[in-house]
Design a protein around this motif. Structure first.
Motif, short mmCIF file in Angstrom:
data_model
loop_
_atom_site.label_atom_id
_atom_site.label_comp_id
_atom_site.label_asym_id
_atom_site.label_seq_id
_atom_site.Cartn_x
_atom_site.Cartn_y
_atom_site.Cartn_z
N ALA A 2 -24.37 2.82 35.72
CA ALA A 2 -24.60 3.27 37.06
C ALA A 2 -23.18 3.70 37.55
O ALA A 2 -22.28 2.97 37.68
CB ALA A 2 -25.16 2.30 37.74
N ALA A 3 -23.07 4.72 38.39
CA ALA A 3 -22.11 4.98 39.38
C ALA A 3 -22.34 4.46 40.66
O ALA A 3 -23.30 4.72 41.32
CB ALA A 3 -21.88 6.55 39.36
N TYR A 4 -21.35 3.87 41.36
CA TYR A 4 -21.57 3.06 42.60
C TYR A 4 -20.64 3.78 43.76
O TYR A 4 -20.70 3.31 44.64
CB TYR A 4 -21.06 1.59 42.42
N LEU A 210 -21.53 -8.37 37.99
CA LEU A 210 -21.79 -9.01 39.15
C LEU A 210 -23.14 -8.92 39.75
O LEU A 210 -23.94 -9.73 40.13
CB LEU A 210 -20.92 -8.64 40.28
N GLY A 211 -23.40 -7.37 40.15
CA GLY A 211 -24.75 -7.16 40.72
C GLY A 211 -26.01 -7.77 39.82
O GLY A 211 -26.91 -8.60 40.35
N TRP A 212 -26.05 -7.64 38.64
CA TRP A 212 -27.25 -8.27 37.75
C TRP A 212 -27.40 -9.56 37.83
O TRP A 212 -28.12 -10.18 37.93
CB TRP A 212 -26.76 -7.56 36.34
N LEU A 213 -26.15 -10.15 37.74
CA LEU A 213 -25.90 -11.64 37.92
C LEU A 213 -26.63 -12.19 39.26
O LEU A 213 -27.20 -13.17 39.17
CB LEU A 213 -24.72 -12.21 37.55
N ILE A 214 -25.97 -11.63 40.11
CA ILE A 214 -26.58 -12.15 41.47
C ILE A 214 -28.00 -11.68 41.80
O ILE A 214 -28.66 -12.82 42.22
CB ILE A 214 -25.89 -11.29 42.52
N LEU A 229 -17.25 -13.17 45.00
CA LEU A 229 -16.58 -12.35 44.09
C LEU A 229 -16.73 -10.97 44.05
O LEU A 229 -15.88 -10.02 44.06
CB LEU A 229 -16.80 -12.83 42.39
N HIS A 230 -17.85 -10.71 44.39
CA HIS A 230 -18.42 -9.20 44.64
C HIS A 230 -17.99 -8.51 45.96
O HIS A 230 -17.74 -7.39 45.96
CB HIS A 230 -20.07 -9.10 44.38
#
Length: 274
Positions: A2-4, A210-214, A229-230
């Motif tokens: 994914a591009a953020y 980070l996004g997936w874990l959150i 951290l994010h």
């Protein structure tokens, strides 16, 4: 992947992000055990905590970018060359001393090493061009690390001197924008573009993890830490607004013009005599 929006982050913004990695929640993530000059730590990264891996990946990608941004300075290259020349002279003097040892076996080992590793009377290699010095240093390290010379290195105790040569050679190579096996330096603009792409990929990967874990961590201390951290990554994106397609195309065209100019850059100057 994914591009953020990290493709819109500038080289200087990536470089400045190194400060964010030493503040807030990231300050508590220690990478001392793994952060080694060659970026291949003896401690297993496979077993390292995820925040450590994230911080290392971000730090090392930024460090590579900083190297690409800084290599254009003739003064910086000259400083790296001084250390390379000094390391060579130190090796020469050490082996000259070892060749006068009372121990015949040590004398013979030192003579063999001098003949194989040093040029001319012992310091002729310090007169080579920067690129030739890098090639010579890599050749020295390769020869000294395998039979039969490896035994001679151990016999005379030259390991520390060769380690200094290796470190000075790697530093000069990075200064020239070279990696092992490259015959010549890559144009500075291309090095910077490649380093920015590497930062973009690293930051995208960290952001995705980070996004997936959150998303899959229940409320509590662990989720709070992940969000902390994010946060600097989200702030970086906010500071780096996406450009309109036309503006991006115009900037890319300017970069291509710069690349053509860099291709015509003169080769590095010769090293000063030792």
């Amino acid at each position: 992947m994914a591009a953020y929006g990290y493709s819109f982050v500038t080289d200087k913004a990536f470089s400045a992000f190194a400060r964010d990695l030493e503040q807030g929640a990231w300050k508590g993530v220690s990478i001392d055990k793994y952060d080694v000059p060659d970026r291949v730590p003896a401690a297993s990264l496979f077993e390292a905590p995820r925040p450590v891996v994230w911080k290392l990946r971000a730090r090392w990608s930024i460090a590579a970018l900083d190297e690409a941004l800084g290599v254009a300075s003739a003064a910086a290259l000259a400083e790296l060359d001084v250390e390379w020349d000094t390391a060579q002279r130190a090796l020469h003097l050490f082996l000259a001393s070892a060749a006068e040892s009372k121990d015949p076996a040590q004398r013979d080992a030192a003579v063999r090493l001098r003949g194989a590793l040093l040029a001319g009377a012992g310091t002729e290699q310090t007169r080579y061009t920067y690129d030739a010095e890098v090639d010579y240093g890599w050749h020295q390290v390769a020869l000294a690390g395998k039979a039969p010379l490896a035994a001679d290195v151990k016999k005379v105790g030259a390991g520390a001197y060769l380690k200094r040569v290796e470190e000075a050679t790697e530093a000069l190579a990075r200064g020239l924008g070279r990696t092992s096996g490259q015959k010549r330096a890559v144009a500075r603009s291309k090095r910077i573009r490649e380093a920015v792409v590497a930062c973009t990929q690293a930051f995208n990967a960290i952001h995705a993890d980070l996004g997936w874990l959150i998303e899959h961590t229940p409320s509590g201390k662990q989720r709070d830490l992940l969000q902390a951290l994010h946060a600097p990554f989200l702030a970086l994106l906010e500071r780096s607004p996406q450009r309109a397609p036309a503006a991006a195309a115009k900037e890319d065209a300017a970069e291509e013009d710069a690349a053509e100019e860099d291709a015509a850059e003169p080769e590095a100057e010769e090293s000063t005599p030792g």
